[in-house]
Design an enzyme around this catalytic site. Structure first.
Site, PDB file in Angstrom:
ATOM      1  N   LYS A  67      41.664  43.522  51.014  1.00  0.00           N
ATOM      2  CA  LYS A  67      43.099  43.776  50.783  1.00  0.00           C
ATOM      3  C   LYS A  67      43.322  45.145  50.138  1.00  0.00           C
ATOM      4  O   LYS A  67      44.248  45.857  50.496  1.00  0.00           O
ATOM      5  CB  LYS A  67      43.718  42.698  49.875  1.00  0.00           C
ATOM      6  CG  LYS A  67      43.676  41.287  50.428  1.00  0.00           C
ATOM      7  CD  LYS A  67      44.506  40.330  49.584  1.00  0.00           C
ATOM      8  CE  LYS A  67      43.995  40.119  48.169  1.00  0.00           C
ATOM      9  NZ  LYS A  67      42.673  39.427  48.112  1.00  0.00           N
ATOM     10  N   ARG A  85      50.059  34.358  44.791  1.00  0.00           N
ATOM     11  CA  ARG A  85      48.783  33.661  44.871  1.00  0.00           C
ATOM     12  C   ARG A  85      48.945  32.158  44.662  1.00  0.00           C
ATOM     13  O   ARG A  85      47.953  31.427  44.667  1.00  0.00           O
ATOM     14  CB  ARG A  85      47.858  34.199  43.796  1.00  0.00           C
ATOM     15  CG  ARG A  85      46.653  34.983  44.356  1.00  0.00           C
ATOM     16  CD  ARG A  85      45.927  35.535  43.173  1.00  0.00           C
ATOM     17  NE  ARG A  85      44.596  35.967  43.388  1.00  0.00           N
ATOM     18  CZ  ARG A  85      44.241  37.267  43.477  1.00  0.00           C
ATOM     19  NH1 ARG A  85      45.132  38.203  43.490  1.00  0.00           N
ATOM     20  NH2 ARG A  85      42.976  37.574  43.557  1.00  0.00           N
ATOM     21  N   ARG A 126      29.438  44.511  46.459  1.00  0.00           N
ATOM     22  CA  ARG A 126      30.357  45.401  45.737  1.00  0.00           C
ATOM     23  C   ARG A 126      29.931  45.505  44.275  1.00  0.00           C
ATOM     24  O   ARG A 126      29.959  46.573  43.678  1.00  0.00           O
ATOM     25  CB  ARG A 126      31.791  44.854  45.836  1.00  0.00           C
ATOM     26  CG  ARG A 126      32.832  45.713  45.142  1.00  0.00           C
ATOM     27  CD  ARG A 126      34.240  45.305  45.526  1.00  0.00           C
ATOM     28  NE  ARG A 126      34.646  44.052  44.918  1.00  0.00           N
ATOM     29  CZ  ARG A 126      35.782  43.413  45.208  1.00  0.00           C
ATOM     30  NH1 ARG A 126      36.593  43.896  46.116  1.00  0.00           N
ATOM     31  NH2 ARG A 126      36.083  42.292  44.613  1.00  0.00           N
ATOM     32  N   ARG A 150      33.528  45.544  37.555  1.00  0.00           N
ATOM     33  CA  ARG A 150      34.494  44.453  37.396  1.00  0.00           C
ATOM     34  C   ARG A 150      33.784  43.238  36.841  1.00  0.00           C
ATOM     35  O   ARG A 150      32.778  42.796  37.386  1.00  0.00           O
ATOM     36  CB  ARG A 150      35.130  44.123  38.738  1.00  0.00           C
ATOM     37  CG  ARG A 150      36.202  45.106  39.134  1.00  0.00           C
ATOM     38  CD  ARG A 150      36.794  44.735  40.470  1.00  0.00           C
ATOM     39  NE  ARG A 150      37.337  43.381  40.493  1.00  0.00           N
ATOM     40  CZ  ARG A 150      38.159  42.956  41.438  1.00  0.00           C
ATOM     41  NH1 ARG A 150      38.526  43.755  42.414  1.00  0.00           N
ATOM     42  NH2 ARG A 150      38.616  41.716  41.405  1.00  0.00           N
ATOM     43  N   ARG A 203      36.169  32.075  42.351  1.00  0.00           N
ATOM     44  CA  ARG A 203      37.422  32.666  42.828  1.00  0.00           C
ATOM     45  C   ARG A 203      37.755  32.155  44.233  1.00  0.00           C
ATOM     46  O   ARG A 203      38.919  31.964  44.571  1.00  0.00           O
ATOM     47  CB  ARG A 203      37.326  34.194  42.807  1.00  0.00           C
ATOM     48  CG  ARG A 203      37.185  34.749  41.392  1.00  0.00           C
ATOM     49  CD  ARG A 203      36.919  36.232  41.393  1.00  0.00           C
ATOM     50  NE  ARG A 203      38.115  36.971  41.700  1.00  0.00           N
ATOM     51  CZ  ARG A 203      38.147  38.090  42.399  1.00  0.00           C
ATOM     52  NH1 ARG A 203      37.056  38.585  42.915  1.00  0.00           N
ATOM     53  NH2 ARG A 203      39.278  38.692  42.618  1.00  0.00           N
TER      54      ARG A 203
HETATM   55  P1  AMP Z   1      42.356  40.817  42.522  1.00  0.00           P
HETATM   56  O1  AMP Z   1      41.958  42.202  42.165  1.00  0.00           O
HETATM   57  O2  AMP Z   1      43.614  40.775  43.354  1.00  0.00           O
HETATM   58  O3  AMP Z   1      41.257  40.030  43.167  1.00  0.00           O
HETATM   59  O4  AMP Z   1      42.731  40.062  41.159  1.00  0.00           O
HETATM   60  C1  AMP Z   1      41.800  39.947  40.100  1.00  0.00           C
HETATM   61  C2  AMP Z   1      42.191  38.803  39.163  1.00  0.00           C
HETATM   62  O5  AMP Z   1      43.489  39.054  38.624  1.00  0.00           O
HETATM   63  C3  AMP Z   1      42.309  37.434  39.817  1.00  0.00           C
HETATM   64  O6  AMP Z   1      41.061  36.776  39.933  1.00  0.00           O
HETATM   65  C4  AMP Z   1      43.240  36.734  38.842  1.00  0.00           C
HETATM   66  O7  AMP Z   1      42.565  36.353  37.659  1.00  0.00           O
HETATM   67  C5  AMP Z   1      44.214  37.828  38.478  1.00  0.00           C
HETATM   68  N1  AMP Z   1      45.386  37.878  39.376  1.00  0.00           N
HETATM   69  C6  AMP Z   1      45.727  38.889  40.232  1.00  0.00           C
HETATM   70  N2  AMP Z   1      46.865  38.603  40.887  1.00  0.00           N
HETATM   71  C7  AMP Z   1      47.247  37.377  40.436  1.00  0.00           C
HETATM   72  C8  AMP Z   1      48.339  36.515  40.742  1.00  0.00           C
HETATM   73  N3  AMP Z   1      49.286  36.856  41.648  1.00  0.00           N
HETATM   74  N4  AMP Z   1      48.405  35.335  40.086  1.00  0.00           N
HETATM   75  C9  AMP Z   1      47.493  34.980  39.169  1.00  0.00           C
HETATM   76  N5  AMP Z   1      46.440  35.728  38.845  1.00  0.00           N
HETATM   77  C10 AMP Z   1      46.314  36.924  39.462  1.00  0.00           C
END
Ligand code: AMP
Length: 188
Positions: free
Chosen positions: A14, A89, A128, A136, A147
């Site tokens: 994404k 999400r 990654r 991260r 996740r």
């Molecule tokens: P990402 O980089 O999009 O994979 O997001 C990393 C982490 O941020 C996720 O594993 C969640 O802990 C948190 N996160 C990001 N977007 C959301 C969302 N819309 N709702 C809840 N948690 C989020």
């Protein structure tokens, strides 16, 4: 073409596709993961609360996320259109987004769903982690699996929500990045 949601499990690409689309179409990229990580890095009070949640692979509460996204979408730099990477999400977030957009006479034009094979994805996240030296805290194989489960349980119900509205575009996220980009552009 204006407002786009990029949807898919962790590691689906994404982030890469979001920044390419943002550059090509001049749309504001809103990555909730990036926003949360910079909040953590700032060591603010909220950041300290978020740190453990992010590291665990769980989701941040709907209330926090909805407030965050509402303030971003209302900003002037989103007027020409935006790309949401990482939001919504959960179904609650999707419904809140619907209500917020309806109240401001906006709408989501396209939801790009990256369809993927989970096992390969967990491998991708582990790669990654190796490449980025574990920058991260959630890029480990164990947390990747967590996740993925969170995605299946809480996030995947968002797909039928948009399928029903007839605005989703399904793209094979297992192709190489350039093919995925080309297929998204063709579909838009
Ligand atoms: P990402 O980089 O999009 O994979 O997001 C990393 C982490 O941020 C996720 O594993 C969640 O802990 C948190 N996160 C990001 N977007 C959301 C969302 N819309 N709702 C809840 N948690 C989020």
């Amino acid at each position: 073409m204006k407002n786009i949601i990029l949807f898919g499990p962790p590691g689906a690409g994404k982030g890469t596709q979001g920044s390419r689309l943002s550059d090509k179409y001049g749309l504001k990229l809103l990555s909730t993961g990036d926003m949360l990580r910079s909040e953590v890095a700032s060591e603010s009070e909220l950041g300290l609360k978020l740190k453990d949640i992010l590291a665990s692979g769980a989701l941040v509460s709907d209330d926090i996320m909805i407030d965050l996204i509402i303030s971003c979408i209302s900003a002037p730099d989103c007027e020409e259109g935006f790309i949401l990477d990482g939001f919504p999400r959960t179904l609650v977030q999707a419904q809140a987004l619907d209500a917020m957009l309806a109240a401001t006479n906006k709408e989501i034009d396209h939801v790009i769903v990256l369809d993927v094979d989970e096992k390969t994805l967990i491998e991708r996240i582990a790669t990654r982690a190796a490449e980025t030296g574990g920058a991260r805290s959630d890029d480990t194989k164990e947390i990747a699996a967590k996740r993925m489960q969170v995605y299946k349980d809480q996030s995947s119900p968002v797909i039928p929500h948009y399928d029903t509205k007839g605005i989703s575009i399904h793209v094979n996220g297992m192709d190489d990045m350039d093919t995925v980009t080309a297929n998204i552009e063709k579909a838009l």
